[in-house]
Scaffold this active site. Structure first.
Site, PDB file in Angstrom:
ATOM      1  N   GLN A  75       8.014 -17.120 -14.371  1.00 33.23           N
ATOM      2  CA  GLN A  75       8.758 -17.187 -13.063  1.00 33.23           C
ATOM      3  C   GLN A  75      10.070 -16.004 -13.268  1.00 33.23           C
ATOM      4  O   GLN A  75      10.687 -16.177 -14.024  1.00 33.23           O
ATOM      5  CB  GLN A  75       9.580 -18.547 -12.836  1.00 33.23           C
ATOM      6  N   TYR A 140      17.747 -17.662 -15.607  1.00 30.52           N
ATOM      7  CA  TYR A 140      16.319 -16.797 -15.797  1.00 30.52           C
ATOM      8  C   TYR A 140      16.635 -16.138 -17.104  1.00 30.52           C
ATOM      9  O   TYR A 140      15.679 -16.060 -18.021  1.00 30.52           O
ATOM     10  CB  TYR A 140      16.310 -15.734 -14.766  1.00 30.52           C
ATOM     11  N   LYS A 144      14.213 -16.769 -20.450  1.00 33.92           N
ATOM     12  CA  LYS A 144      13.517 -15.532 -21.216  1.00 33.92           C
ATOM     13  C   LYS A 144      13.845 -15.264 -22.400  1.00 33.92           C
ATOM     14  O   LYS A 144      13.282 -15.241 -23.506  1.00 33.92           O
ATOM     15  CB  LYS A 144      14.011 -14.259 -20.326  1.00 33.92           C
TER      16      LYS A 144
HETATM   17  N1  LIG Z   1       9.664  -6.574 -13.093  1.00 36.60           N
HETATM   18  C1  LIG Z   1      10.700  -6.480 -14.034  1.00 36.60           C
HETATM   19  O1  LIG Z   1      11.387  -5.743 -13.795  1.00 36.60           O
HETATM   20  C2  LIG Z   1      10.894  -7.240 -15.401  1.00 36.60           C
HETATM   21  C3  LIG Z   1      11.906  -6.891 -16.116  1.00 36.60           C
HETATM   22  C4  LIG Z   1      11.975  -7.480 -17.351  1.00 36.60           C
HETATM   23  C5  LIG Z   1      11.066  -8.459 -17.726  1.00 36.60           C
HETATM   24  N2  LIG Z   1       9.946  -8.720 -16.807  1.00 36.60           N
HETATM   25  C6  LIG Z   1       8.874  -9.949 -17.242  1.00 36.60           C
HETATM   26  O2  LIG Z   1       7.609  -9.005 -17.213  1.00 36.60           O
HETATM   27  C7  LIG Z   1       6.769 -10.233 -16.949  1.00 36.60           C
HETATM   28  C8  LIG Z   1       5.865  -9.860 -15.673  1.00 36.60           C
HETATM   29  O3  LIG Z   1       6.728  -9.688 -14.684  1.00 36.60           O
HETATM   30  P1  LIG Z   1       6.109  -8.829 -13.278  1.00 36.60           P
HETATM   31  O4  LIG Z   1       7.302  -8.328 -12.700  1.00 36.60           O
HETATM   32  O5  LIG Z   1       4.886  -8.450 -13.598  1.00 36.60           O
HETATM   33  O6  LIG Z   1       6.044 -10.362 -12.514  1.00 36.60           O
HETATM   34  P2  LIG Z   1       4.909 -10.935 -11.655  1.00 36.60           P
HETATM   35  O7  LIG Z   1       5.360 -12.058 -10.737  1.00 36.60           O
HETATM   36  O8  LIG Z   1       4.214  -9.812 -10.654  1.00 36.60           O
HETATM   37  O9  LIG Z   1       3.912 -11.314 -12.448  1.00 36.60           O
HETATM   38  C9  LIG Z   1       3.709 -12.672 -13.169  1.00 36.60           C
HETATM   39  C10 LIG Z   1       2.352 -13.179 -13.086  1.00 36.60           C
HETATM   40  O10 LIG Z   1       2.555 -14.494 -13.768  1.00 36.60           O
HETATM   41  C11 LIG Z   1       1.602 -15.206 -12.892  1.00 36.60           C
HETATM   42  N3  LIG Z   1       2.232 -16.732 -13.198  1.00 36.60           N
HETATM   43  C12 LIG Z   1       3.809 -17.185 -13.025  1.00 36.60           C
HETATM   44  N4  LIG Z   1       3.898 -18.294 -13.447  1.00 36.60           N
HETATM   45  C13 LIG Z   1       2.537 -18.724 -13.921  1.00 36.60           C
HETATM   46  C14 LIG Z   1       2.256 -19.745 -14.537  1.00 36.60           C
HETATM   47  N5  LIG Z   1       2.958 -20.794 -14.796  1.00 36.60           N
HETATM   48  N6  LIG Z   1       0.855 -20.040 -15.238  1.00 36.60           N
HETATM   49  C15 LIG Z   1      -0.012 -18.947 -14.994  1.00 36.60           C
HETATM   50  N7  LIG Z   1       0.338 -17.695 -14.466  1.00 36.60           N
HETATM   51  C16 LIG Z   1       1.670 -17.531 -13.852  1.00 36.60           C
HETATM   52  C17 LIG Z   1       1.938 -14.980 -11.435  1.00 36.60           C
HETATM   53  O11 LIG Z   1       0.889 -15.433 -10.639  1.00 36.60           O
HETATM   54  C18 LIG Z   1       1.789 -13.471 -11.843  1.00 36.60           C
HETATM   55  O12 LIG Z   1       0.421 -12.835 -11.562  1.00 36.60           O
HETATM   56  C19 LIG Z   1       7.686 -11.485 -16.732  1.00 36.60           C
HETATM   57  O13 LIG Z   1       7.575 -12.234 -17.964  1.00 36.60           O
HETATM   58  C20 LIG Z   1       8.810 -11.050 -16.614  1.00 36.60           C
HETATM   59  O14 LIG Z   1       9.913 -12.047 -17.003  1.00 36.60           O
HETATM   60  C21 LIG Z   1       9.917  -8.212 -15.753  1.00 36.60           C
END
Ligand SMILES: NC(=O)c1ccc[n+]([C@@H]2O[C@H](COP(=O)([O-])OP(=O)(O)OC[C@H]3O[C@@H](n4cnc5c(N)ncnc54)[C@H](O)[C@@H]3O)[C@@H](O)[C@H]2O)c1
Length: 307
Positions: A75, A140, A144
């Site tokens: 999330q 959050y 994390k």
């Molecule tokens: N986007 C950013 O700027 C950023 C920055 C720091 C860290 N992150 C981390 O990178 C990772 C990916 O982020 P993102 O931006 O691609 O997000 P996103 O929401 O596009 O991707 C998350 C994916 O995980 C799936 N998902 C969520 N909960 C789930 C569950 N319980 N079971 C199975 N699938 C589930 C969602 O359907 C989605 O496809 C995350 O862990 C996030 O915390 C992202």
């Protein structure tokens, strides 16, 4: 190599899957499609529609026998974590423990975990390096950070390896502009629709933006190196949100203006991550902001044409 990717239909996960497949790896994806899209998924990846909290994932590990896990499923909405901390913790903390348990049961060699700048909280100094204290100010950030501790303990107990990557603010192809997606995705899409985006606070807050292709390269660079390390993944360049908006406006030649609203709970004023450690292992971000923005804008323009 057989690689299992959780969250492989999301923004960062799906781009990483593409690159893993281009590099000859055999990829299995687990995603519950809560924020991801099946259309993002590479046709050569094997897909399981499943929640990482479900005990059934153990069966997937048994069948697929992955050597490495990329764990992206989470999330990711800070504001949602404030509104619903239980949902946030369930996905990010309990979900990760369930993945780690299956890794333990099936002798997976390594986990690569996508962590976040949010784990640091309010910076004591800038840029923030990996030795900086971790005192998150959002749920959050807590959800994390906690998996990092579980990962280290599982690794000690069951002898598997990890790389923890703490990303700065990611942007680019396939980032969702709906809801509380990344600020760049929102600004671009609002301007393409001739609507005014909102800035929370006075816009002098700063962030460190990193383009998706650079993040993907960082993800792949630790596949068989940098064991048991925590690495920031960033550009180490600070830009304020007002300037970011002007830059996007300039590329789009738009005359739309922004609306300022009150600052939000859980938002940090300034964030820029030191990337010395990851640079020492040979990773170099290739995209400056202008070039990354131009590619991102082209992507959203093309989607708009297709709709
Ligand atoms: N986007 C950013 O700027 C950023 C920055 C720091 C860290 N992150 C981390 O990178 C990772 C990916 O982020 P993102 O931006 O691609 O997000 P996103 O929401 O596009 O991707 C998350 C994916 O995980 C799936 N998902 C969520 N909960 C789930 C569950 N319980 N079971 C199975 N699938 C589930 C969602 O359907 C989605 O496809 C995350 O862990 C996030 O915390 C992202």
């Amino acid at each position: 190599m057989k690689v299992l990717v959780t969250g492989g239909c999301g923004f960062i996960g799906s781009n990483t899957v593409d690159s893993l497949i281009q590099n000859g790896h055999d990829v299995v994806v687990i995603d519950n499609l809560s924020t991801g899209y099946k259309e993002n998924l590479n046709k050569n990846a094997k897909f399981y529609l499943e929640d990482i909290n479900n005990k059934n994932i153990d069966k997937i590990f048994e069948i697929e026998k992955p050597e490495v896990v990329y764990h992206f499923a989470a999330q990711i909405d800070i504001q949602l974590s404030v509104k619903d901390p239980i949902l946030d913790a369930k996905n990010n903390i309990l979900g990760t423990i369930n993945v780690l348990d299956s890794m333990k049961n099936h002798n997976v060699k390594k986990i690569i975990y996508s962590s976040s700048a949010a784990v640091y909280g309010v910076p004591n100094y800038l840029p923030i390096d990996e030795k900086h204290s971790t005192e998150p100010i959002s749920f959050y950030g807590i959800s994390k950070l906690t998996p990092e501790l579980y990962i280290k303990n599982y690794s000690n107990l069951y002898n598997f390896k990890y790389s923890i990557l703490r990303y700065a603010n990611a942007y680019g192809i396939r980032q969702d502009a709906k809801g509380e997606g990344g600020v760049i995705a929102i600004f671009i899409n609002k301007l393409l629709n001739n609507e005014s985006p909102r800035i929370f606070g006075d816009g002098t807050q700063t962030r460190d933006f990193i383009f998706i292709k650079d993040i993907v390269n960082a993800n792949l660079s630790v596949l068989d190196s940098s064991d048991n390390t925590i690495l920031n993944v960033s550009n180490n360049i600070s830009i304020d949100i007002n300037k970011l908006f002007r830059e996007i406006k300039d590329i789009l030649n738009s005359n739309v203006n922004v609306i300022y609203e009150d600052k939000r709970a859980g938002d940090i004023k300034d964030s820029v991550l030191d990337n010395t450690l990851i640079k020492n292992i040979g990773f170099e971000p290739k995209y400056n902001l202008r070039r990354g923005l131009e590619e991102t804008i082209e992507y959203y323009k093309n989607i708009k044409k297709d709709v």
